[in-house]
Scaffold this active site. Structure first.
Site, PDB file in Angstrom:
ATOM      1  N   LYS C  79      76.094  35.472  30.053  1.00 61.28           N
ATOM      2  CA  LYS C  79      76.854  36.831  30.419  1.00 61.28           C
ATOM      3  C   LYS C  79      78.317  36.552  30.530  1.00 61.28           C
ATOM      4  CE  LYS C  79      76.586  40.578  33.626  1.00 61.28           C
ATOM      5  NZ  LYS C  79      75.810  41.290  34.701  1.00 61.28           N
ATOM      6  N   SER C 154      73.908  46.004  34.241  1.00 61.07           N
ATOM      7  CA  SER C 154      75.089  45.292  33.640  1.00 61.07           C
ATOM      8  C   SER C 154      75.037  44.297  32.453  1.00 61.07           C
ATOM      9  CB  SER C 154      76.088  44.976  34.723  1.00 61.07           C
ATOM     10  OG  SER C 154      75.851  43.850  35.404  1.00 61.07           O
ATOM     11  N   SER C 178      70.865  44.737  37.762  1.00 57.50           N
ATOM     12  CA  SER C 178      71.734  44.364  36.405  1.00 57.50           C
ATOM     13  C   SER C 178      70.902  43.168  35.436  1.00 57.50           C
ATOM     14  CB  SER C 178      73.057  43.996  36.861  1.00 57.50           C
ATOM     15  OG  SER C 178      73.862  44.964  36.940  1.00 57.50           O
TER      16      SER C 178
END
Lengths: 95, 487, 487
Positions: C79, C154, C178
């Site tokens: 990420k 997210s 997330s």
């Protein structure tokens, strides 16, 4: 509770954000939506409940007083928007 | 005070003193705290507030803060919590300062401040808390721009907050000096004001005598000498009184002292009252210390200045002035005690340390720690003066030899240079008789009542013996000889 | 090759069926064709190839110890919130579009040391604020099951990449759901570990007391392999837990006979029929494995969203103050003065949702509102934690839906932030309490995946992975791959 334009402007100042005049009403509106959402928790009885700043009821571990960080100024300033003579440069600050 | 009383105003002063702790590394990072490095060469990713970095607390700050707390008789925060204080400023990289708000490490406490008048005033402390220092803004480097050096960012600070209990600049300075002495004694800080290790913010307000409420205060920031502190406060008090007497109002604001103009002026950058939005620092956990930790700190603490001063007076019979002076710094106090112990005469040591040693140190611009004569050497020298082996005058010449490195052992030097004091009457009597015979006129005058001439004869004998004669003994012998001699 | 699990890929690599370089090149080729999903912000083919060559060299070279690294040669993605040295780390924000991180996150270092190959950095909601991945400066990510739908957020890019088999596994972060919500939307397995289990060093902060890194993978087994490497104490993170990491993979095959699974009515309000059906199907599977199902009350659950939307913005308002255009990141053109520099840089480079949360957070912390908002929320948070502690005295794990429904359409909720916030209604409480929680795929509906959540006691990740793995031994939902995959 509902926030006023004045409060929003003050909070924007604290946050160092500009809110253009044509957006201020939208911002007020959405802040009020969030505040309405969180309002629900006001009904909870929290008398004598200690705050919980952190999920761990743990205590801080300490670091030995040793110098471990080498000088990496060159690397760090490579990514700086404006660095000259080893200094970070900003518009003149008047004290 | 009198002047103020006459003018009808009284002054209320509280000080916030920022003391840099003398650790090797920063409070939340492993970057060096060494003063004077190239700009930003000691600002690591944590000090720069780079994305994703996290603080970790330096263990060395706690014994120092606790020692200070014990030194002022404060309550120690067994659980202390770090908070974020939010504001934007270029020398504050993260946009918040990590400090301690609700749960500081030191709570309350008091110090006894010896005022120049000789009166002791007790000043209470509100608190002392740990926090990180900010960087420095350099305004002269670039045309129209400011350069930021973050080497100082993250240097550990103990912020010591007093109650508003001082009523004059003189008191405030005496208080600041007392705190300075304490933090250097306790090895909390090097106390070097020229390097910013000890900085004072003065909260000053004035009110009409008899008014119950405090007047509006101003905060004069970052005063880094005692002299400037006194002047800044005096200026601020005069300014406030003048405004109030002119019917004006004091604005609560932050001001800066300008030593060149000897005035304070408002800080423009901090004009708007900021809401700091303190909240617990989520990247750190509460720091918990236990009784043993506190006891261990207490066990390693030196005797503090006030207690030491009293002991010097009672145990060594020093004058108040000598005791105050010799306890003023830990190295000086230690030197004096060592010398006195070796000499077995503390008053003699007090005199020599103050007059001879400090005279020499001052002349050469040296610190007590840089003395070329050790406390033991000085003590040995004084012991030989005390036991009559040498005279004080010879002592001074040996002192010079020790300083110059021509002597290391006092006793060896005395022997090898034949400096042992002459104190047997068999040697001295013939010399005295000869001098009396050579100066019959003066002897006559003495006997007819001009006893001041005794000094003349003693001086002649000392001269004849090259200063090695024991002056007290010579005195006695000359007196006897003159008194006994037939007319 | 991309259809194989991590364990299978490891076997093939060790047997020599294919090399790490071949596997890496295979995935790099897939990345090219998978570009339409917009799952990656940055790809790092050169780094991946050099890492793969190093793994192969270690494996093939005679005389060298055999490759015993747990993830040697396994291509993964990070990420874009984890700092990667020498590689842009944007956090999905214009603010950090030019930020080349000068250091690695601890998670990145650990995965590198374990031999994992870095294919690139995945797309995400800006600073991890969002539940649809539509708040990215780099554009929305598309759900590989239906490109008209969101992948969740997210960690939307990480989830989409794993689901589309663009990488074997990925890293993610979870502040309010997330990892789990996108895992559910994309039909994969993701775990948010206990707060403090995975180091936050080098992981760009959104809300420090809630953020926790974890893996997104195709199965519980793959997630266990990833977490074994990612977890562990880190002295650079003060909130990291100093407890040995258990053998997650070893515990996968434990019997769950007699294990107590709790269902909670508060976690079934407002769920759609398909989700409800999949939940009860799963209950049947667990019963067939000998687990004991019971009902548990978590009455404070409904306060989780309000508490979260005070605490997370409050912490974010301070965490994002460091983005000021001074030391790194975006700086506006030709600032007139310092204020202009701050305000314009921040206003231009932060997206709408980020600015909104900063404002909410500043408000909740400001004078006059702190007690009613921030303080209150932190008290409510403790009640939520206490509720979980009580629940885990009755049951070993809690089984709930991960989300109220399946992936929604792109743009569907962008104008309704509150509806977006309610996406996290089942996931947020575990972040507030700091307990571990895992999402695993259940019976899809209408071609869209659904996810179920397991929550466990502090540091009991092993049980969550064990329970999910046992479920996955009985079902094949986790083996489904999206239509996008079909050639």
């Amino acid at each position: 509770m509902k926030v006023s334009k004045e409060v929003v402007e003050q909070v924007a100042e604290l946050s160092q954000l500009n809110i253009p005049e044509n957006e201020i009403n939208d911002v007020i509106e959405s802040l009020n939506q969030v505040l309405a959402l969180v309002e629900e928790m006001q009904s909870v009885d929290t008398t004598d409940v200690p705050v919980m700043a952190n999920p761990l009821d743990a205590t801080q571990t300490l670091r030995a007083d040793k110098v471990t960080e080498p000088d990496q100024r060159g690397r760090f300033q490579e990514i700086a928007p404006d660095a000259r003579d080893g200094l970070y440069v900003v518009p003149r600050v008047v004290e | 005070m009198t002047e103020q009383a006459e003018s009808g105003w009284e002054t209320v002063i509280g000080l916030e003193i920022h003391v840099q702790l003398n650790t090797r590394s920063k409070i939340f990072s492993g970057a060096s705290t060494q003063f004077g490095a190239e700009p930003n060469s000691q600002a690591c990713a944590i000090d720069l507030g780079m994305p994703g970095v996290l603080p970790v607390v330096n263990a060395a700050v706690f014994p120092k803060a606790v020692a200070f707390g014990l030194g002022v008789g404060a309550e120690i925060g067994m659980t202390s919590v770090f908070d974020r204080k939010n504001y934007f400023y270029p020398d504050l990289p993260k946009g918040y300062q990590i400090t301690q708000m609700d749960y500081p490490i030191v709570r309350g406490g008091k110090v006894d401040v010896l005022l120049p008048s000789g009166i002791t005033k007790t000043v209470r402390l509100t608190r002392a808390h740990l926090e990180e220092d900010a960087g420095k803004s350099l305004h002269e480097e670039f045309q129209g721009a400011t350069g930021i050096d973050l080497n100082r960012a993250g240097t550990p600070l103990l912020e010591i907050v007093s109650e508003p209990e001082m009523s004059s600049a003189v008191e405030a300075v005496a208080y600041a000096r007392t705190i300075h002495q304490l933090v250097t004694y306790l090895d909390v800080s090097d106390g070097d004001m020229s390097q910013g290790s000890f900085r004072c913010d003065a909260n000053v307000s004035v009110r009409r005598i008899g008014t119950p409420d405090l007047g509006t205060r101003t905060e004069t920031k970052n005063v880094n000498s005692f002299r400037f502190l006194e002047r800044a406060i005096d200026f601020e008090v005069a300014r406030q009184i003048q405004i109030l007497e002119g019917g004006g109002r004091i604005i609560q604001e932050t001001r800066l002292y300008d030593p060149d103009k000897d005035e304070t002026r408002p800080m423009r950058s901090k004009e708007t009252a900021t809401d700091y939005r303190y909240f617990p620092e989520p990247d750190l956990l509460p720091v918990v210390i236990n009784e043993k930790f506190v006891a261990d700190v207490r066990a390693t603490m030196p005797e503090l200045p006030a207690a030491r001063r009293q002991r010097f007076e009672s145990q060594f019979k020093l004058s108040n002035d000598d005791a105050t002076f010799l306890s003023s710094s830990l190295p000086l106090a230690k030197y004096f005690e060592q010398a006195g112990q070796t000499a077995e005469d503390f008053r003699l040591a007090a005199n020599w340390v103050r007059v001879e040693l400090l005279g020499m140190l001052n002349k050469q611009g040296l610190d007590i720690g840089e003395s070329l004569i050790s406390a033991t050497q000085l003590g040995e020298l004084l012991r030989r003066i005390k036991d009559g082996t040498i005279s004080g005058k010879i002592g001074k010449s040996i002192f010079d030899a020790l300083w110059a490195g021509d002597a290391t052992s006092v006793d060896e030097y005395i022997e090898s240079h034949g400096l042992r004091q002459v104190s047997d009457s068999d040697t001295l009597t013939p010399i005295i008789e000869k001098i009396i015979n050579d100066n019959t006129q003066q002897a006559e005058q003495y006997r007819s009542g001009k006893t001041k001439l005794l000094g003349f004869f003693v001086g002649q004998v000392m001269k004849e013996t090259g200063g090695k004669a024991n002056p007290q003994q010579v005195n006695d012998l000359v007196k006897t000889a003159l008194d006994q001699a037939p007319p | 090759m991309h259809k194989l699990s991590i364990a299978e890929q490891r076997q093939c690599l060790q047997r020599g069926d294919f090399s790490a370089l071949e596997l890496t090149q295979h995935y790099l080729a897939r990345l090219e064709t998978g570009g339409a999903l917009n799952a990656f912000i940055t790809t790092t083919p050169e780094l991946a190839i050099s890492q793969a060559k190093r793994v192969d060299a270690a494996r093939i070279n005679p005389g060298r110890a055999p490759d015993t690294t747990p993830l040697g040669g396994i291509p993964i993605a990070h990420k874009d919130i984890f700092c990667t040295e020498g590689i842009r780390t944007s956090a999905g924000s214009r603010m950090l579009d030019n930020f080349i991180a000068p250091y690695n996150a601890t998670v990145v270092d650990k995965l590198n040391d374990a031999g994992a190959i870095t294919l690139g950095k995945t797309n995400m909601d800006e600073f991890a604020m969002g539940s649809s991945n539509e708040n990215s400066y780099y554009g929305a990510v598309k759900n590989p099951w239906d490109p008209a739908r969101v992948p969740g957020g997210s960690s939307g890019g990480s989830a989409a990449a794993v689901a589309a088999r663009l990488c074997a596994a990925s890293t993610g972060t979870d502040t309010g759901g997330s990892i789990r919500q996108p895992a559910a939307f994309c039909g994969i397995t993701g775990i948010k570990p206990t707060y403090g289990r995975v180091s936050r060093w080098g992981m760009i902060a959104y809300a420090s007391s809630l953020d926790q890194g974890g893996p997104l993978a195709r199965s519980a087994e793959d997630a266990a392999l990833m977490l074994s490497v990612m977890a562990g104490y880190d002295p650079r993170d003060s909130t990291s837990i100093d407890t040995a990491v258990p053998d997650y993979r070893g515990a996968l095959n434990n019997s769950i006979k007699g294990l107590k699974i709790g269902l909670c009515s508060q976690y079934m309000e407002n769920i759609d029929i398909a989700t409800e059906r999949s939940l009860f199907e799963a209950v049947k599977v667990f019963e067939s494995l000998g687990a004991i199902i019971s009902d548990v009350e978590l009455s404070n659950t409904r306060h989780a969203i309000p508490a979260y939307y005070v605490i997370a913005p409050a912490e974010c308002s301070a965490n994002l103050s460091r983005y000021d255009g001074v030391r790194f990141g975006y700086r506006c053109e030709a600032p007139a003065d310092l204020k202009d520099l701050y305000k314009r840089s921040r206003t231009e480079a932060f997206g709408k949702e980020v600015k909104q949360r900063i404002l909410v957070g500043s408000f909740a912390l400001s004078a006059g509102y702190y007690d009613a908002y921030y303080r209150k929320a932190q008290q409510v948070r403790r009640l939520i934690k206490q509720g979980f502690i009580a629940a885990f005295q009755q049951v070993d794990v809690l089984l709930t839906p991960t989300t109220p429904g399946p992936a929604f359409k792109l743009g569907e909720k962008t104008n309704d932030p509150i509806a977006m916030y309610l996406q996290d209604v089942y996931t947020i409480a575990s972040n507030l309490a700091g307990i571990p929680a895992l999402s695993f795929p259940s019976n899809p509906h209408g071609g869209l995946p659904t996810g179920l959540q397991l929550m466990g006691n502090y540091l009991d990740e092993a049980t969550l992975l064990n329970v999910a793995h046992q479920f996955q031994q009985q079902t094949s939902w986790h083996k489904l791959s999206p239509a996008w995959e079909a050639p």
